[in-house]
Design a protein around this motif. Structure first.
Motif, PDB file in Angstrom:
ATOM      1  N   SER A  21       0.864  -1.186  -0.011  1.00  0.00           N
ATOM      2  CA  SER A  21       0.093  -0.097  -0.100  1.00  0.00           C
ATOM      3  C   SER A  21       1.010   1.104   0.092  1.00  0.00           C
ATOM      4  CB  SER A  21      -1.014  -0.091   1.278  1.00  0.00           C
ATOM      5  OG  SER A  21      -1.777   1.270   1.381  1.00  0.00           O
ATOM      6  N   GLY A  22       0.591   2.224  -0.961  1.00  0.00           N
ATOM      7  CA  GLY A  22       1.554   3.308  -1.089  1.00  0.00           C
ATOM      8  C   GLY A  22       2.806   3.206  -1.867  1.00  0.00           C
ATOM      9  N   MET A  23       3.197   2.008  -2.117  1.00  0.00           N
ATOM     10  CA  MET A  23       4.527   1.768  -2.748  1.00  0.00           C
ATOM     11  C   MET A  23       4.285   2.075  -4.359  1.00  0.00           C
ATOM     12  SD  MET A  23       6.946  -1.651  -2.843  1.00  0.00           S
ATOM     13  CE  MET A  23       7.444  -1.409  -1.231  1.00  0.00           C
ATOM     14  N   ARG A  24       5.164   2.841  -4.850  1.00  0.00           N
ATOM     15  CA  ARG A  24       5.277   2.809  -6.198  1.00  0.00           C
ATOM     16  C   ARG A  24       5.519   1.784  -6.934  1.00  0.00           C
ATOM     17  NH1 ARG A  24       9.509   6.195  -4.909  1.00  0.00           N
ATOM     18  NH2 ARG A  24      11.591   5.288  -5.200  1.00  0.00           N
ATOM     19  N   ALA A  25       4.989   1.775  -8.361  1.00  0.00           N
ATOM     20  CA  ALA A  25       5.213   0.594  -9.213  1.00  0.00           C
ATOM     21  C   ALA A  25       6.637   0.222  -9.540  1.00  0.00           C
ATOM     22  CB  ALA A  25       4.302   0.442 -10.271  1.00  0.00           C
ATOM     23  N   LYS A  26       7.148   1.154 -10.108  1.00  0.00           N
ATOM     24  CA  LYS A  26       8.731   1.432 -10.537  1.00  0.00           C
ATOM     25  C   LYS A  26       9.276   2.820 -10.067  1.00  0.00           C
ATOM     26  CE  LYS A  26       7.476  -1.544 -14.231  1.00  0.00           C
ATOM     27  NZ  LYS A  26       7.009  -1.934 -15.795  1.00  0.00           N
ATOM     28  N   CYS A  27      10.578   2.627 -10.091  1.00  0.00           N
ATOM     29  CA  CYS A  27      11.319   3.724 -10.100  1.00  0.00           C
ATOM     30  C   CYS A  27      11.721   4.484 -11.225  1.00  0.00           C
ATOM     31  CB  CYS A  27      12.638   3.491  -9.097  1.00  0.00           C
ATOM     32  SG  CYS A  27      12.330   2.976  -7.355  1.00  0.00           S
ATOM     33  N   SER A  28      11.881   5.752 -11.303  1.00  0.00           N
ATOM     34  CA  SER A  28      12.248   6.496 -12.397  1.00  0.00           C
ATOM     35  C   SER A  28      13.437   7.341 -12.244  1.00  0.00           C
ATOM     36  CB  SER A  28      11.080   7.039 -13.021  1.00  0.00           C
ATOM     37  OG  SER A  28      11.361   7.908 -14.269  1.00  0.00           O
ATOM     38  N   PRO A  29      14.444   7.351 -13.024  1.00  0.00           N
ATOM     39  CA  PRO A  29      14.567   6.356 -14.436  1.00  0.00           C
ATOM     40  C   PRO A  29      15.062   5.037 -14.078  1.00  0.00           C
ATOM     41  CG  PRO A  29      16.536   7.850 -14.236  1.00  0.00           C
ATOM     42  CD  PRO A  29      15.531   8.400 -13.066  1.00  0.00           C
ATOM     43  N   VAL A  30      15.612   5.086 -12.583  1.00  0.00           N
ATOM     44  CA  VAL A  30      16.079   3.459 -12.525  1.00  0.00           C
ATOM     45  C   VAL A  30      16.098   3.439 -10.953  1.00  0.00           C
ATOM     46  CG1 VAL A  30      17.902   2.959 -14.286  1.00  0.00           C
ATOM     47  CG2 VAL A  30      18.731   4.291 -12.281  1.00  0.00           C
ATOM     48  N   CYS A  31      16.085   2.111 -10.324  1.00  0.00           N
ATOM     49  CA  CYS A  31      16.227   1.999  -8.802  1.00  0.00           C
ATOM     50  C   CYS A  31      17.485   2.395  -8.548  1.00  0.00           C
ATOM     51  CB  CYS A  31      15.992   0.553  -8.672  1.00  0.00           C
ATOM     52  SG  CYS A  31      14.247   0.187  -9.266  1.00  0.00           S
ATOM     53  N   PRO A  32      17.141   2.660  -6.993  1.00  0.00           N
ATOM     54  CA  PRO A  32      18.669   3.206  -6.286  1.00  0.00           C
ATOM     55  C   PRO A  32      19.616   1.955  -6.275  1.00  0.00           C
ATOM     56  CG  PRO A  32      16.815   4.183  -5.313  1.00  0.00           C
ATOM     57  CD  PRO A  32      16.379   3.082  -6.296  1.00  0.00           C
ATOM     58  N   TRP A  33      20.756   1.851  -6.296  1.00  0.00           N
ATOM     59  CA  TRP A  33      21.691   0.713  -6.194  1.00  0.00           C
ATOM     60  C   TRP A  33      21.564  -0.007  -4.927  1.00  0.00           C
ATOM     61  CZ3 TRP A  33      23.992  -2.727  -9.453  1.00  0.00           C
ATOM     62  CH2 TRP A  33      24.875  -3.378  -8.884  1.00  0.00           C
ATOM     63  N   ASN A  91      19.168  -0.147  -2.688  1.00  0.00           N
ATOM     64  CA  ASN A  91      17.858  -0.378  -1.977  1.00  0.00           C
ATOM     65  C   ASN A  91      17.005  -1.480  -2.818  1.00  0.00           C
ATOM     66  OD1 ASN A  91      15.064   0.086  -1.212  1.00  0.00           O
ATOM     67  ND2 ASN A  91      15.088   2.118  -0.785  1.00  0.00           N
ATOM     68  N   ASN A  92      16.383  -2.340  -1.983  1.00  0.00           N
ATOM     69  CA  ASN A  92      15.860  -3.560  -2.533  1.00  0.00           C
ATOM     70  C   ASN A  92      14.441  -3.330  -2.396  1.00  0.00           C
ATOM     71  OD1 ASN A  92      18.316  -4.832  -3.350  1.00  0.00           O
ATOM     72  ND2 ASN A  92      18.748  -5.716  -1.407  1.00  0.00           N
ATOM     73  N   ASN A  93      14.012  -2.393  -1.727  1.00  0.00           N
ATOM     74  CA  ASN A  93      12.488  -2.467  -1.614  1.00  0.00           C
ATOM     75  C   ASN A  93      12.011  -1.135  -1.966  1.00  0.00           C
ATOM     76  OD1 ASN A  93      12.584  -5.084  -0.274  1.00  0.00           O
ATOM     77  ND2 ASN A  93      13.559  -4.086   1.597  1.00  0.00           N
ATOM     78  N   CYS A  94      12.624  -0.518  -3.012  1.00  0.00           N
ATOM     79  CA  CYS A  94      12.236   0.924  -3.365  1.00  0.00           C
ATOM     80  C   CYS A  94      10.888   0.870  -4.230  1.00  0.00           C
ATOM     81  CB  CYS A  94      13.342   1.541  -4.371  1.00  0.00           C
ATOM     82  SG  CYS A  94      13.805   0.692  -5.723  1.00  0.00           S
ATOM     83  N   CYS A  95      10.612  -0.172  -4.835  1.00  0.00           N
ATOM     84  CA  CYS A  95       9.341  -0.252  -5.564  1.00  0.00           C
ATOM     85  C   CYS A  95       8.813  -1.593  -5.668  1.00  0.00           C
ATOM     86  CB  CYS A  95       9.640   0.398  -7.053  1.00  0.00           C
ATOM     87  SG  CYS A  95      10.667  -0.419  -8.159  1.00  0.00           S
ATOM     88  N   MET A  96       7.767  -1.809  -6.322  1.00  0.00           N
ATOM     89  CA  MET A  96       6.946  -3.307  -6.412  1.00  0.00           C
ATOM     90  C   MET A  96       7.832  -3.967  -7.435  1.00  0.00           C
ATOM     91  SD  MET A  96       3.044  -2.438  -6.750  1.00  0.00           S
ATOM     92  CE  MET A  96       2.082  -1.172  -5.678  1.00  0.00           C
ATOM     93  N   ALA A  97       8.178  -3.485  -8.467  1.00  0.00           N
ATOM     94  CA  ALA A  97       9.232  -4.251  -9.432  1.00  0.00           C
ATOM     95  C   ALA A  97      10.453  -4.684  -8.849  1.00  0.00           C
ATOM     96  CB  ALA A  97       9.219  -3.385 -10.534  1.00  0.00           C
ATOM     97  N   ARG A  98      11.112  -3.882  -8.132  1.00  0.00           N
ATOM     98  CA  ARG A  98      12.418  -4.155  -7.494  1.00  0.00           C
ATOM     99  C   ARG A  98      12.204  -5.359  -6.333  1.00  0.00           C
ATOM    100  NH1 ARG A  98      17.517  -1.636  -7.250  1.00  0.00           N
ATOM    101  NH2 ARG A  98      18.880  -2.966  -6.327  1.00  0.00           N
TER     102      ARG A  98
END
Length: 404
Positions: A261-273, A275-282
């Motif tokens: 809940s409240g988590m973004r789907a994907k980071c933009s432009p890329v995920c932080p190196w 962080n493993n829980n930054c977005c749903m896709a990661r």
């Protein structure tokens, strides 16, 4: 006054240097080596070397000055394992020279075009030198090698589909005919083509947040043991809804017990190196069933009853086929270039290939000690004719590193 006999090459080289000429390497660019990169070392130490140690016990060895065959120590029901090292190489109709004698400040203007491309995909092994079938007289009647001539008016460029076809229609059948009762260990360099996943592979970053819409259908899976919620581990998870739509990231994660809940789907432009829980896709991509997927190549090989392993990245010294060196010959036409390529590919004797293979095994042994980089290369050079780095070589190295 003419000389009594022709000048030898060494004398000619000395005179060229005295006259101001320099043997110059004609470089195309800079190669950035990632040999000791953390992820590469981790794969080498934790995956590749332990597996190869296990495989090595079932392999025959060719050791000593005479490269005498040493039979493997097989347990009841085990088959002899034969390593098949694969790689690809390219040459062209009018390849440029890589070096030339030049005077100070002189440069050669080379042709823009290098001629038509000749692409070769081949295997080497210790038993026959190449992956081939020979008749009673030793003549090659079948071979796994594939040669194409890609270009705008030629064959399509080499890709995973062609490699898989070569493995299925040539490499596996020819191996089984050449070595009945044995098992192959197909060894490949790591690349995106060789590690290609099937069309229905699990890829979190290709999923939408919500169900349906334009997203690729992915295969069903089993929730892995690294899932943080024990009650969901080992359960089957369908990746499509009841009406046949592809599930999105949110529902897939919620079915695994995650609160997104409240988590973004994907980071933009890329995920932080870091962080493993930054977005749903990661978060989903770190689940074992998404991370540890078997490539199409490995699936086909294991389905046929053989083994497959990928070399660590940037470790060409572990692939004996990389030790091939071809001498440039004069060629006027593309047909001449093809004939020169055929002759060069078959010019390396089996005993020399066995020495190449032993050298690769010595590098593996050096990395197990563990040595790395220049230390491993030095230790390998000190020991020849065997598959391991000797104690005397290690004593020499210790004396250099830790002088008294």
């Amino acid at each position: 006054m003419s000389p009594s006999k022709p000048l030898c090459e060494r004398t000619a080289h000395r005179w060229l240097v005295k006259l101001g000429w320099t043997r110059t390497i004609l470089r195309k660019g800079v190669y950035m080596d990632g040999h000791e990169r953390a992820d590469v070392v981790e794969y080498r130490e934790k995956v590749f070397l332990p597996k190869m140690k296990e495989f090595e016990r079932r392999m025959a060895r060719y050791e000593g000055p005479d490269l005498k065959r040493v039979e493997p120590n097989l347990l009841p029901g085990e088959k002899e394992l034969i390593a098949e090292f694969q790689d690809e190489t390219c040459c062209q109709g009018n390849d440029h020279k890589t070096s030339a004698w030049l005077q100070d400040g002189q440069q050669i203007l080379q042709k823009k075009g290098r001629g038509r491309l000749i692409h070769v995909s081949d295997w080497v092994e210790e038993v026959n030198g190449h992956l081939v079938v020979r008749d009673a007289g030793g003549i090659i009647i079948k071979q796994a090698r594939t040669i194409i001539y890609p270009g705008s008016n030629g064959d399509p460029y080499w890709d995973c589909e062609q490699l898989i076809k070569q493995v299925k229609t040539k490499a596996i059948p020819i191996f089984e005919e050449a070595h009945p009762g044995c098992q192959a260990l197909f060894i490949f360099d790591q690349s995106s083509a060789r590690a290609a996943l099937p069309p229905d592979a699990l890829k979190a970053f290709e999923m939408n947040k919500s169900n349906g819409s334009k997203q690729r259908h992915q295969r069903d899976t089993i929730i892995p043991d690294n899932n943080p919620c024990p009650e969901f581990r080992g359960k089957a998870q369908k990746m499509t809804t009841e009406n046949g739509e592809q599930k999105g990231l949110q529902q897939t994660l919620e079915e695994r017990g995650f609160n997104v809940s409240g988590m973004r789907a994907k980071c933009s432009p890329v995920c932080p190196w870091e962080n493993n829980n930054c977005c749903m896709a990661r978060l989903l991509s770190k689940q074992d069933d998404f991370t540890n997927q078997v490539s199409m190549l490995e699936t086909i090989i294991k389905k046929a009853g053989h083994e497959c392993i990928f070399l660590p990245k940037f470790h060409c010294e572990l692939n004996p086929i990389e030790m091939y060196r071809y001498r440039q010959v004069q060629k006027k036409t593309f047909e001449d270039a093809k004939q020169a390529a055929f002759a060069a590919l078959d010019s390396c004797p089996t005993d020399v290939i066995r020495k190449f293979v032993n050298r690769s095994w010595r590098f593996m042994d050096a990395y197990r000690i563990p040595l790395s980089g220049k230390a491993a290369a030095w230790a390998v050079r000190k020991q020849k004719g065997h598959r391991t780095v000797s104690q005397s070589a290690m004593m020499h190295l210790d004396a250099i590193v830790n002088p008294t």
